[in-house]
Design an enzyme around this catalytic site. Structure first.
Site, short mmCIF file in Angstrom:
data_model
loop_
_atom_site.label_atom_id
_atom_site.label_comp_id
_atom_site.label_asym_id
_atom_site.label_seq_id
_atom_site.Cartn_x
_atom_site.Cartn_y
_atom_site.Cartn_z
N GLU A 194 -1.90 12.69 10.99
CA GLU A 194 -2.62 12.53 9.72
C GLU A 194 -4.08 12.27 10.06
O GLU A 194 -4.47 11.16 10.41
CB GLU A 194 -2.04 11.38 8.91
CG GLU A 194 -2.58 11.33 7.49
CD GLU A 194 -3.20 9.99 7.09
OE1 GLU A 194 -3.65 9.88 5.94
OE2 GLU A 194 -3.25 9.07 7.93
N ARG A 253 -3.25 6.26 -8.16
CA ARG A 253 -2.51 7.29 -7.42
C ARG A 253 -1.06 7.40 -7.89
O ARG A 253 -0.41 8.43 -7.69
CB ARG A 253 -2.56 6.99 -5.92
CG ARG A 253 -3.93 7.18 -5.30
CD ARG A 253 -3.95 6.80 -3.83
NE ARG A 253 -3.66 5.38 -3.64
CZ ARG A 253 -3.65 4.77 -2.46
NH1 ARG A 253 -3.87 5.47 -1.36
NH2 ARG A 253 -3.39 3.49 -2.36
N ASP A 265 -1.38 11.38 -2.04
CA ASP A 265 -2.67 10.68 -2.01
C ASP A 265 -3.64 11.29 -3.01
O ASP A 265 -3.39 12.32 -3.62
CB ASP A 265 -3.25 10.74 -0.60
CG ASP A 265 -3.89 9.42 -0.19
OD1 ASP A 265 -4.17 8.60 -1.07
OD2 ASP A 265 -4.10 9.21 1.02
N ASP A 267 0.47 8.08 11.16
CA ASP A 267 -0.45 7.70 10.09
C ASP A 267 -1.76 7.15 10.64
O ASP A 267 -1.77 6.38 11.61
CB ASP A 267 0.23 6.64 9.21
CG ASP A 267 -0.65 6.18 8.07
OD1 ASP A 267 -0.90 6.99 7.17
OD2 ASP A 267 -1.09 5.02 8.10
N ASP A 285 0.84 -1.20 0.00
CA ASP A 285 0.00 0.00 0.00
C ASP A 285 0.87 1.25 0.00
O ASP A 285 0.71 2.16 0.80
CB ASP A 285 -0.94 -0.01 1.21
CG ASP A 285 -1.91 1.18 1.21
OD1 ASP A 285 -2.23 1.68 0.12
OD2 ASP A 285 -2.34 1.60 2.30
#
Length: 629
Positions: free
Chosen positions: A318, A510, A386, A276, A133
């Protein structure tokens, strides 16, 4: 002749540097001990685990190298060190930017030439190939991906950065580990100690109850919040992707060990640690498992642990949510949590403003940010790694005649270049044909029209696209907080469609804006007639103005001024006797800002021209920095 006891007395009269350092640690620990113990025991009721935590804090402090301890003390004496007007960030993936960490070190001269003194290295810890990811599925928190280097390379890079006055930021993925992490492997092997570090269930009863109240993060690409593991006959909680197993912070062993990882990374010379997915880290049946009270307890404890061991390190949260859910992560002035947060909603609203040429929603949101305490520091950006989700204030937009579903469709069509006289180029991510929801991917330059103009070799369109790009950066620099560029923005780098040729990246659009840095194009920055030279030079001019003018400090007074023209935004800044007005035209047509500041003459910081701040004519996508004379 001195006796042994007399010699010992003499030694204790002049404490060693190490013992003096220990005293400083004990003072910091004592300052936070009551609250830290109270919160820990309230959450875990485990005195032995708390005692272990305190012992480990001292160990990590003792292992912290002298240069970092000296930096800690310097920053302790100036708590607002990161809020100054010289802070400018840049984020990038190490491999895409420079190959590996040694490559980044070789590019520090270039980074300095960009005026950047804060670099965010996108995830670089060990991850499994093909199931990462983008690096957010960590299999080892104390190992760098082999293709990127080693911990020794990281040490060398942070040392060189500190010598140059450059701060380094990294991601700390708290919510989950990779299924290839040692804990996950041992849990999958049936070891109860490690299974308790995650959320395992041998039938669907409890998972089905969670699913009733917990939203799905990726309903099209990774539906559901649990993954069935047929090899062991259990479900495991996986909020994001099936290979990212959610950690169980109800277990004090998880909290302790993750804090040890946090401190280990801080001791490598990291200045800013990006937490995160922080809103997700506490799970409670019957809730949406977002922003729960215990999350703030954990973040507050992290803040205190940092202030005890490494007070020069900042926490960046985040939190990709609307403002009322973001602000609590700052904590309070008395009990702070994160030092900095992302200004996510304003970023999305900025692009809504580009597509609609209507600043009213943006003005409202900037007013909200300006009303917050000045200690609250936001990171502002136009684009990041992102996608862009259209999480706008649709209640407010409804009053302007916008319908949520049709407006989201319009925004995606606009930035794909299909409607609204758009020059943008990009692709959708996670499009859901049932709900109509989708997110958008593209670089700043491509969204501004630089890609289209270059493809069509249209010089007039290119000038307009560059003007829009520069205007948006000038507007970003005027916001309250710290501006951050995405690597490549400084040369107007456009979308990279080569990701489609890589089977591992092709399903994730992305990667269109995560392209490899074009160093061949960066060589053109000294050519004033090239696109790269024009973008670089004009951005550098803005950066130099920002660093020269004290009114750009993060804790300046900021406000918006009514322009009586829906396409023009006016932002005011005031600090220590200096007043600055920023005027920004979001339309491709010339407009007039009907402001009427009657306190005398102003000087445009770009042209040097003296003028009145009244009835200001602004060219298409133009802007002014008007400083009170």
């Amino acid at each position: 002749m001195r006796t042994l006891n007399q010699a010992n007395i003499k030694e204790t009269e002049k404490p060693s540097k190490e013992s003096a350092a220990d005293v400083l640690f004990e003072q910091r620990l004592a300052r936070h001990m009551d609250e830290l113990k109270w919160l820990y025991m309230e959450l875990y009721s485990n005195g032995s685990m708390f005692a272990e935590l305190c012992e480990q804090l001292k160990r990590f402090y003792q292992e912290r190298r002298t240069s970092l301890k000296e930096l800690d003390e310097k920053r302790e004496s100036d708590p607002a060190w990161y809020r100054q007007n010289d802070m400018l960030g840049m984020m990038f993936y190490i491999d895409n930017f420079a190959g590996d960490m040694q490559g980044v070190e070789k590019k520090l001269d270039y980074i300095e030439s960009c005026g950047v003194n804060y670099i965010h290295l996108m995830p670089f810890l060990d991850t499994p190939k093909g199931r990462s990811d983008g690096g957010y599925a960590v299999s080892d928190f104390r190992k760098v991906q082999e293709k990127l280097g080693t911990m020794e390379d990281l040490d060398a890079l942070t040392d060189d950065c500190h010598r140059r006055g450059i701060n380094i930021c990294m991601d700390f993925v708290m919510n989950h580990t990779s299924e290839d992490h040692e804990w996950a492997k041992r849990a999958r092997a049936g070891e109860g100690e490690y299974m308790s570090r995650y959320f395992f269930f041998d039938n669907a009863a409890i998972p089905s109850l969670f699913e009733k109240t917990v939203p799905q993060v990726f309903p099209t690409t990774a539906p559901g919040n649990f993954t069935w593991l047929p090899d062991i006959g259990h479900y495991v909680m996986t909020t994001f992707y099936p290979y990212q197993w959610d950690l169980n912070y109800r277990n004090p062993r998880v909290f302790n060990e993750m804090m040890y990882n946090f401190l280990y990374l801080a001791n490598q010379g990291i200045d800013i640690i990006r937490i995160d997915a922080v809103p997700y880290i506490w799970k409670e049946l019957g809730t949406n498992c977002r922003n729960l009270r215990q999350v703030h307890t954990i973040v507050r404890m992290m803040r205190m642990i940092s202030e005890i061991v490494c007070p020069g390190v900042l926490l960046l949260g985040e939190v990709v949510m609307e403002p009322e859910k973001v602000v609590p992560y700052f904590g309070t002035v008395e009990k702070p949590e994160c030092h900095m947060l992302y200004n996510v909603t304003t970023m999305a609203t900025t692009w809504h403003t580009v597509a609609t040429r209507d600043v009213r929603l943006l003005k409202k949101q900037l007013d909200i940010v300006s009303s917050l305490p000045k200690d609250y520091t936001f990171l502002n950006y136009l684009r990041c790694h992102d996608d862009i989700g259209w999480g706008l204030d649709y209640g407010f937009l409804a009053q302007q005649g916008f319908d949520e579903r049709t407006h989201k469709q319009y925004l995606n069509d606009y930035f794909e270049g299909k409607t609204g006289a758009s020059n943008s180029r990009g692709e959708l991510y996670n499009a859901d044909p049932v709900t109509g929801d989708a997110r958008f991917c593209g670089t700043t330059a491509s969204m501004c029209g630089i890609e289209k103009a270059g493809f069509e070799q249209d010089e007039a369109a290119m000038e307009k696209a560059i003007q829009l790009d520069i205007m948006l950066h000038a507007y970003m620099f005027m916001q309250s907080g710290i501006p951050v560029l995405y690597g490549g923005d400084e040369i107007g780098q456009v979308n990279d469609y080569s990701y489609k040729e890589d089977p591992e990246k092709a399903p994730d659009s992305r990667y269109i804006h995560r392209g490899t840095m074009r160093w061949d194009l960066a060589e053109r920055i000294s050519d004033p007639d090239s696109v790269e030279g024009k973008v670089f030079r004009r951005l550098k001019e803005l950066e130099d103005i920002r660093k020269k003018e004290k009114v750009f400090v993060s804790n300046a007074d900021t406000w918006t001024v009514e322009t009586w023209e829906n396409s023009v935004l006016c932002i005011g800044r005031y600090y220590d006797g200096d007043k600055l007005l920023g005027l920004f035209n979001f339309s491709e047509y010339d407009k007039t800002a009907w402001i009427n500041e009657t306190d005398g003459l102003y000087r445009d910081l770009l042209s040097g021209r003296a003028m009145k701040a009244a009835g200001v004519d602004i060219p298409a996508y133009g802007f002014f920095y008007l400083k009170k004379i």
